[in-house]
Design an enzyme around this catalytic site. Structure first.
Site, short mmCIF file in Angstrom:
data_model
loop_
_atom_site.label_atom_id
_atom_site.label_comp_id
_atom_site.label_asym_id
_atom_site.label_seq_id
_atom_site.Cartn_x
_atom_site.Cartn_y
_atom_site.Cartn_z
N GLU A 120 -7.73 3.16 -1.42
CA GLU A 120 -7.84 4.05 -0.14
C GLU A 120 -7.11 5.28 -0.57
O GLU A 120 -6.41 5.69 -1.40
CB GLU A 120 -6.99 3.32 1.07
CG GLU A 120 -5.58 3.33 0.48
CD GLU A 120 -4.68 2.38 1.80
OE1 GLU A 120 -5.24 1.57 2.35
OE2 GLU A 120 -3.58 2.96 2.07
N ASP A 136 0.84 -1.28 0.10
CA ASP A 136 0.13 -0.06 -0.09
C ASP A 136 0.74 1.28 -0.05
O ASP A 136 0.35 2.30 -0.42
CB ASP A 136 -1.00 -0.11 1.12
CG ASP A 136 -2.20 -1.06 1.25
OD1 ASP A 136 -2.07 -1.88 0.18
OD2 ASP A 136 -3.07 -0.87 1.90
N SER A 138 -6.81 4.54 4.54
CA SER A 138 -5.77 3.72 5.22
C SER A 138 -6.20 3.74 6.84
O SER A 138 -6.88 4.64 7.43
CB SER A 138 -4.55 4.26 4.88
OG SER A 138 -3.45 3.89 5.95
N CYS A 179 1.57 -7.29 6.07
CA CYS A 179 0.91 -5.97 5.83
C CYS A 179 -0.64 -6.07 5.56
O CYS A 179 -1.32 -7.06 5.76
CB CYS A 179 1.67 -5.55 4.59
SG CYS A 179 1.42 -6.39 3.26
N ASP A 180 -0.97 -4.87 5.38
CA ASP A 180 -2.69 -4.61 5.38
C ASP A 180 -3.60 -5.64 4.90
O ASP A 180 -4.35 -6.19 5.34
CB ASP A 180 -2.96 -3.33 4.71
CG ASP A 180 -2.24 -1.96 5.60
OD1 ASP A 180 -1.48 -2.28 6.20
OD2 ASP A 180 -2.77 -0.67 5.14
#
Length: 575
Positions: free
Chosen positions: A448, A84, A474, A125-126
């Site tokens: 996002e 991201d 985010s 991660c996300d």
């Protein structure tokens, strides 16, 4: 190790007709003894494209040691990740949420195609966290989740603590003329000193907390920094734990993911001002377990949970600070003491959550407040509804000075158009910047808007304007930013009917989001509106747009949980 502990993999290894299968296994280095043992899949999202994932290969290596020590055969595989950090604010962000589905699908394909007996997932991660967790619940074999850990903070040129959020918001300050380009460059070079996820209570750390609360990850594992050697021991124990579960019949992922544990996960997010993306990912994990858990269910938990974690971006502290005062269990103990958790849910070891938490410390009073001394009686997140969001929208309230805003709509058909105006600072105090056509289908991929929101905040306009979108934010977003508006514009939602100058009212106290238009006017505009269209997409985005469901249902892409039939081998048993 007895064959009794080889469950699904017997489909591949037993019987005369499996001779070629065993030949292939021997080519991977297995011998007779190994073929008799359980096969454990280890899937990580290691990659050199993001610091969040760079430490995961070493973690998986140590999981292998634990699996081997427990009598299993570890078999590694990898899934992709999308950074991201480098895909934001351009078309690459359309692939971020899509990658969650690709990762979950990869876990399913790897485990089910090879009939593996157990699974350990490692992510950092996300979207990799919910992707691995969704895959883990989907395949429903004995499993453990392991988070890669957060990055340590850096030091800005002025000696203050700095993170990636410092750099993102510094762009706005430089655009405003309040920061020199040399200072901005210095922050860029020093704010991200090594491997690990973003260090605040952003999406990765929020979802790591969710994994621990659900019981899919070991208690006390999430907040250990990525570079700490303690993670070596945690990874080995994860391998040992999955073998114990396999041998002793411990809880499977769908035993752990229940309506009560999902409510617990929402409470943990709410209590720490966690990422709004959790409202998208928790329903998606529930979907894999066959549980209908929507934004409405998330909203009910948010409404009854106090904010007790003073964590960035809305608060002061980082994951490192939470680690030093007891990690996720400190939060859970505070919530349990106040009656905000179901203590009878199961943990990784089969103990109840209430029993398992007795081994951990309670709130320290600084990073984590006691339940009766909250930072706010209201959760750090709120779901808004009204004539602009019949299916709901999300606002992170942690850190906001005011929970009410009214302003004039300024409408943009895509993120880039809004970012251009923000970069040039040609917007005004009191504006509600509306970015539409960025939902799951409209994007597609539900981008996002961190670059936009951070620039606004860095320009000193964080609460002087509002931002409203059917896209995502985010976990690092702060300010009066409302996202996940549903239905999205591409699905005919009211956000598509907005025009410049329309008066919009936001009230997080009441949980409302409305435009000052009558039902008759909205109906008239709907009749005049041109249906959403786009050119041919091709590739993965075309498939995603065709399958994806609304954000309030988790933006999932299939019909839900199903048990997979692992058939016994056919043919004579080996002598």
């Amino acid at each position: 190790m007895s064959n009794l502990h080889k469950h699904r993999s017997r489909t591949v290894t037993e019987g005369i007709t499996r001779t070629p299968h065993r030949a292939f296994l021997r080519a991977t280095g297995m011998d007779d003894a190994a073929i008799e043992k359980p096969f454990v899949a280890i899937v990580d999202t290691f990659g050199e494209n993001t610091p969040c994932s760079m430490s995961l290969a070493a973690a998986s290596d140590n999981v292998r040691l634990g699996v081997a020590a427990g009598g299993g055969v570890p078999i590694r595989g990898s899934a992709i990740s999308v950074s991201d950090g480098t895909s934001m604010n351009h078309s690459g962000m359309r692939f971020s949420l899509v990658s969650r589905e690709i990762i979950a699908d990869s876990v399913e394909v790897f485990v089910r195609a090879h009939c593996y007996d157990a699974f350990v997932g490692v992510a950092g991660c996300d979207k990799t966290l919910p992707g691995i967790l969704m895959g883990m619940v989907r395949v429903n074999v004995p499993g453990v989740f392991l988070f890669g850990g957060a990055m340590l903070p850096g030091i800005a040129p002025d000696g203050t603590q700095a993170t990636i959020l410092t750099a993102i918001e510094a762009v706005g300050a430089a655009q405003r003329g309040d920061m020199s380009l040399d200072t901005l460059r210095g922050i860029e070079k020093r704010c991200t000193p090594g491997a690990g996820s973003c260090p605040g209570q952003f999406t990765a750390n929020t979802m790591a907390m969710v994994a621990e609360t659900l019981g899919l990850a070991p208690l006390g594992s999430a907040m250990v920094p990525a570079v700490y050697s303690e993670r070596i021991a945690i990874a080995r124990r994860a391998g040992e734990t999955v073998m114990n579960t396999l041998k002793n019949g411990g809880p499977l992922p769908r035993d752990l993911v229940t309506r009560k544990s999902l409510e617990n996960a929402c409470a943990a997010v709410a209590a720490t001002g966690g990422s709004t993306n959790a409202a998208l990912h928790i329903p998606a994990i529930a979907h894999e377990a066959g549980i209908r858990f929507t934004l409405d269910d998330v909203s009910e938990v948010l409404a009854r949970t106090p904010l007790i974690g003073d964590l960035q971006p809305g608060g002061k502290y980082l994951a490192l600070d939470l680690y030093h005062v007891g990690g996720v269990p400190a939060v859970l103990n505070a919530l349990l003491a106040g009656g905000f958790l179901h203590g009878d849910t199961l943990t990784q070891t089969g103990e109840t959550l209430e029993t398992a938490l007795k081994a951990f410390a309670g709130p320290d009073g600084r990073v984590v407040r006691p339940h009766n001394e909250p930072l706010s009686e209201n959760a750090g997140l709120v779901v808004l509804r009204g004539n602009l969001a019949p299916d709901g929208a999300c606002l992170k309230t942690a850190g906001l000075k005011s929970l009410v805003f009214s302003g004039r709509a300024r409408v943009f058909e895509a993120e880039e158009a809004c970012m251009s105006v923000v970069s040039k600072r040609t917007y005004q105090e009191g504006d509600v910047l509306v970015i539409r056509n960025e939902g799951p289908k409209g994007g597609p991929g539900m981008r996002e808007m961190l670059s936009v929101t951070a620039a606004i905040y860095g320009q000193g306009m964080g609460e002087k304007v509002a931002l409203l979108t059917d896209g995502r934010f985010s976990g690092a977003t702060r300010g009066m930013c409302i996202g996940y508006v549903g239905p999205e514009a591409a699905a005919g939602g009211p956000i598509r009917l907005l025009r410049d100058g329309d008066r919009i009212h936001i009230d997080a106290h009441k949980g409302t989001l409305d435009v000052e238009l009558s039902d008759e006017e909205l109906t008239r505009r709907a009749k005049e509106a041109v249906p959403f269209t786009r050119g041919r997409l091709g590739g993965v985005l075309e498939k995603y747009e065709a399958l994806v469901r609304p954000a309030n249902l988790g933006a999932v892409t299939h019909s839900g949980a199903v048990e997979w039939p692992y058939e016994a081998s056919i043919g004579e048993d080996e002598a």
